[in-house]
Each structure stands twice: as C-alpha cells, then as structure tokens.
Design a protein around this motif. Structure first.
Motif, mmCIF file in Angstrom:
data_model
loop_
_atom_site.group_PDB
_atom_site.id
_atom_site.type_symbol
_atom_site.label_atom_id
_atom_site.label_comp_id
_atom_site.label_asym_id
_atom_site.label_seq_id
_atom_site.Cartn_x
_atom_site.Cartn_y
_atom_site.Cartn_z
ATOM 1 N N ALA A 37 0.885 -1.143 -0.077
ATOM 2 C CA ALA A 37 0.045 -0.084 -0.144
ATOM 3 C C ALA A 37 0.843 1.162 0.053
ATOM 4 C CB ALA A 37 -0.834 0.105 1.150
ATOM 5 N N ASP A 38 0.822 2.164 -0.987
ATOM 6 C CA ASP A 38 1.709 3.373 -1.180
ATOM 7 C C ASP A 38 0.937 4.378 -0.653
ATOM 8 O OD1 ASP A 38 0.198 3.344 -3.299
ATOM 9 O OD2 ASP A 38 1.543 3.187 -4.714
ATOM 10 N N ASP A 39 1.635 5.265 -0.564
ATOM 11 C CA ASP A 39 0.920 6.761 -0.006
ATOM 12 C C ASP A 39 0.480 6.557 1.569
ATOM 13 O OD1 ASP A 39 1.416 7.857 -2.474
ATOM 14 O OD2 ASP A 39 -0.269 7.332 -3.204
ATOM 15 N N MET A 40 1.098 5.803 2.145
ATOM 16 C CA MET A 40 0.872 5.643 3.774
ATOM 17 C C MET A 40 1.994 6.142 4.692
ATOM 18 S SD MET A 40 -1.150 2.006 3.738
ATOM 19 C CE MET A 40 -1.365 1.750 5.628
ATOM 20 N N ASN A 70 11.381 -1.554 9.467
ATOM 21 C CA ASN A 70 12.492 -0.379 8.842
ATOM 22 C C ASN A 70 12.781 -0.528 7.344
ATOM 23 O OD1 ASN A 70 14.211 1.634 9.369
ATOM 24 N ND2 ASN A 70 16.058 0.231 10.235
ATOM 25 N N ALA A 71 11.818 0.025 6.680
ATOM 26 C CA ALA A 71 11.864 -0.191 5.242
ATOM 27 C C ALA A 71 11.862 1.032 4.633
ATOM 28 C CB ALA A 71 10.320 -0.755 4.662
ATOM 29 N N PHE A 72 12.360 1.171 3.433
ATOM 30 C CA PHE A 72 12.839 2.511 2.873
ATOM 31 C C PHE A 72 12.471 2.287 1.333
ATOM 32 C CE2 PHE A 72 15.686 2.076 6.276
ATOM 33 C CZ PHE A 72 15.479 3.440 7.040
ATOM 34 N N VAL A 73 12.222 3.335 0.574
ATOM 35 C CA VAL A 73 11.851 3.147 -0.799
ATOM 36 C C VAL A 73 13.217 4.104 -1.432
ATOM 37 C CG1 VAL A 73 9.514 3.018 -0.726
ATOM 38 C CG2 VAL A 73 10.503 5.225 -0.813
ATOM 39 N N THR A 74 13.529 3.892 -2.616
ATOM 40 C CA THR A 74 14.339 4.757 -3.583
ATOM 41 C C THR A 74 13.855 6.076 -3.878
ATOM 42 O OG1 THR A 74 13.775 3.397 -5.463
ATOM 43 C CG2 THR A 74 15.649 2.466 -3.922
ATOM 44 N N THR A 75 12.476 6.026 -3.994
ATOM 45 C CA THR A 75 11.998 7.338 -4.606
ATOM 46 C C THR A 75 10.734 7.364 -3.998
ATOM 47 O OG1 THR A 75 11.452 8.677 -6.679
ATOM 48 C CG2 THR A 75 11.151 6.152 -6.697
ATOM 49 N N CYS A 79 4.910 5.122 -8.792
ATOM 50 C CA CYS A 79 5.268 3.763 -9.990
ATOM 51 C C CYS A 79 6.584 3.601 -10.119
ATOM 52 C CB CYS A 79 4.466 4.350 -11.256
ATOM 53 S SG CYS A 79 5.426 5.641 -12.110
ATOM 54 N N ILE A 80 7.476 4.609 -9.785
ATOM 55 C CA ILE A 80 9.124 4.214 -10.113
ATOM 56 C C ILE A 80 9.433 3.362 -8.968
ATOM 57 C CG2 ILE A 80 11.136 5.419 -10.007
ATOM 58 C CD1 ILE A 80 9.958 7.873 -11.341
ATOM 59 N N SER A 81 8.645 3.689 -7.835
ATOM 60 C CA SER A 81 8.937 2.869 -6.468
ATOM 61 C C SER A 81 8.681 1.291 -6.528
ATOM 62 C CB SER A 81 8.434 3.530 -5.042
ATOM 63 O OG SER A 81 8.642 2.814 -4.198
ATOM 64 N N ARG A 82 7.282 1.202 -7.293
ATOM 65 C CA ARG A 82 6.749 -0.071 -7.401
ATOM 66 C C ARG A 82 7.699 -0.766 -8.781
ATOM 67 N NH1 ARG A 82 1.616 2.580 -7.283
ATOM 68 N NH2 ARG A 82 1.745 2.605 -9.322
ATOM 69 N N ALA A 83 8.122 -0.239 -9.601
ATOM 70 C CA ALA A 83 9.090 -0.912 -10.434
ATOM 71 C C ALA A 83 10.303 -1.298 -9.824
ATOM 72 C CB ALA A 83 9.418 0.152 -11.501
ATOM 73 N N ARG A 93 18.376 1.983 -13.091
ATOM 74 C CA ARG A 93 18.755 0.795 -13.761
ATOM 75 C C ARG A 93 17.692 0.071 -14.571
ATOM 76 N NH1 ARG A 93 22.302 -4.482 -12.248
ATOM 77 N NH2 ARG A 93 22.145 -5.553 -14.153
ATOM 78 N N HIS A 94 16.395 0.258 -13.912
ATOM 79 C CA HIS A 94 15.103 -0.351 -14.541
ATOM 80 C C HIS A 94 14.555 0.684 -15.505
ATOM 81 C CE1 HIS A 94 12.625 2.024 -11.842
ATOM 82 N NE2 HIS A 94 13.042 1.260 -10.905
ATOM 83 N N LYS A 95 15.232 1.917 -15.509
ATOM 84 C CA LYS A 95 14.616 2.856 -16.523
ATOM 85 C C LYS A 95 13.289 3.239 -16.681
ATOM 86 C CE LYS A 95 18.957 3.027 -18.089
ATOM 87 N NZ LYS A 95 19.759 3.849 -17.556
ATOM 88 N N ILE A 96 12.438 2.942 -15.326
ATOM 89 C CA ILE A 96 11.242 3.374 -15.399
ATOM 90 C C ILE A 96 11.299 4.966 -14.705
ATOM 91 C CG2 ILE A 96 8.845 3.003 -14.470
ATOM 92 C CD1 ILE A 96 9.681 0.762 -16.737
ATOM 93 N N ASN A 97 10.998 5.853 -15.359
ATOM 94 C CA ASN A 97 11.330 7.196 -14.738
ATOM 95 C C ASN A 97 10.027 8.087 -14.757
ATOM 96 O OD1 ASN A 97 13.999 6.765 -13.833
ATOM 97 N ND2 ASN A 97 14.656 6.848 -16.253
ATOM 98 N N ASP A 98 8.784 7.406 -15.240
ATOM 99 C CA ASP A 98 7.715 8.136 -15.482
ATOM 100 C C ASP A 98 6.511 7.494 -15.077
ATOM 101 O OD1 ASP A 98 7.338 7.132 -18.014
ATOM 102 O OD2 ASP A 98 8.480 8.754 -18.932
ATOM 103 N N PHE A 99 5.188 7.914 -15.612
ATOM 104 C CA PHE A 99 4.098 7.038 -15.502
ATOM 105 C C PHE A 99 3.733 6.671 -16.623
ATOM 106 C CE2 PHE A 99 4.034 10.123 -11.939
ATOM 107 C CZ PHE A 99 3.543 9.435 -10.804
ATOM 108 N N VAL A 100 4.268 6.669 -17.803
ATOM 109 C CA VAL A 100 4.046 5.982 -19.222
ATOM 110 C C VAL A 100 4.908 4.999 -19.615
ATOM 111 C CG1 VAL A 100 2.673 8.076 -19.862
ATOM 112 C CG2 VAL A 100 4.906 8.047 -20.365
#
Length: 128
Positions: A37-40, A70-75, A79-83, A93-100
C-alpha cells in the motif's frame, strides 16, 4: 518360498516412507502474500501504533507473518518505486522514470512475480 527378515523389511518400508515424505515436503513451497500500500505514513496501521484507525485483520496478519519495521523506498514517486520493488533495482537501472514507460519484455521477465511463476508458484495481482 522363503520370507525375508521382518525387521529388515519393516526398516526398508520405514526408510522408504521417510524418503517419500521428505521428497513431498521438499516440493512444497511456502505461501507468500505480498501486500503493498503506497502513500501511507509509517503509523497508518493499528499494529504500528495508530489508535484511531482500526485495522484488526492487517494487525493479525502482521502478528502472525513478517512485518518490516525499518523499510525504505528509493523514490517517493509511486510507480517508479513499484518498479524498483518488482525488479530489486534502482530507477537508473530499470529505466522506469515516469508514469507512461513500461518494462521491456526482457525486464518484465526478470521481475519477481514472473520469476516466481516460472518456479511453479501461482501468482496474482490486484490493484494499480
């Protein structure tokens, strides 16, 4: 017809039974449920100290399963975090940098749900 030693036969049956049981148990895979669940905020669940929001089922799941304290996200971009979660890679590295942008077929084949499916798991996805 001469019968064999009953103790030896029983011992062989017992060894065979243990071997087959261990082989069957070795093939069983643990059930894995990954809830994201994001945005929490960190304290949005009762099990994390929230006294206003009631989340008894998630609290029970957290008590009986694994709860990462103790969890962290990279961004902070969802959607970039889920990738990153699906690939185990940073965005550069995974090159998902936007919503499209979608995963390339090769990148998709290396996400953990596809790797688990290829290892014999039944996988499913609900949500975003």
């Amino acid at each position: 017809m001469k019968s064999g030693n009953p103790i030896l036969i029983f011992g062989l049956i017992l060894i065979l039974g243990f071997t087959l049981t261990n082989a069957c148990l070795a093939q069983q895979k643990p059930n894995i449920i990954f809830l994201l669940a994001d945005d929490m905020r960190y304290n949005s669940l009762g099990c994390k100290g929230n006294s206003i929001i009631q989340t008894p089922q998630l609290d029970k799941l957290a008590a009986q399963g694994t709860l990462f304290n103790n969890a962290f996200v990279t961004t902070p971009i969802c959607c970039i975090s889920r990738a990153s979660i699906l690939t185990g890679q940073y965005a550069n590295r995974h090159k998902i940098n936007d919503f499209v942008t979608n995963f390339s077929p090769e990148a998709l084949s290396n996400t953990y749900p596809i790797l688990m499916r290829n290892s014999g798991y039944y996988t499913g996805f609900i949500g975003k």
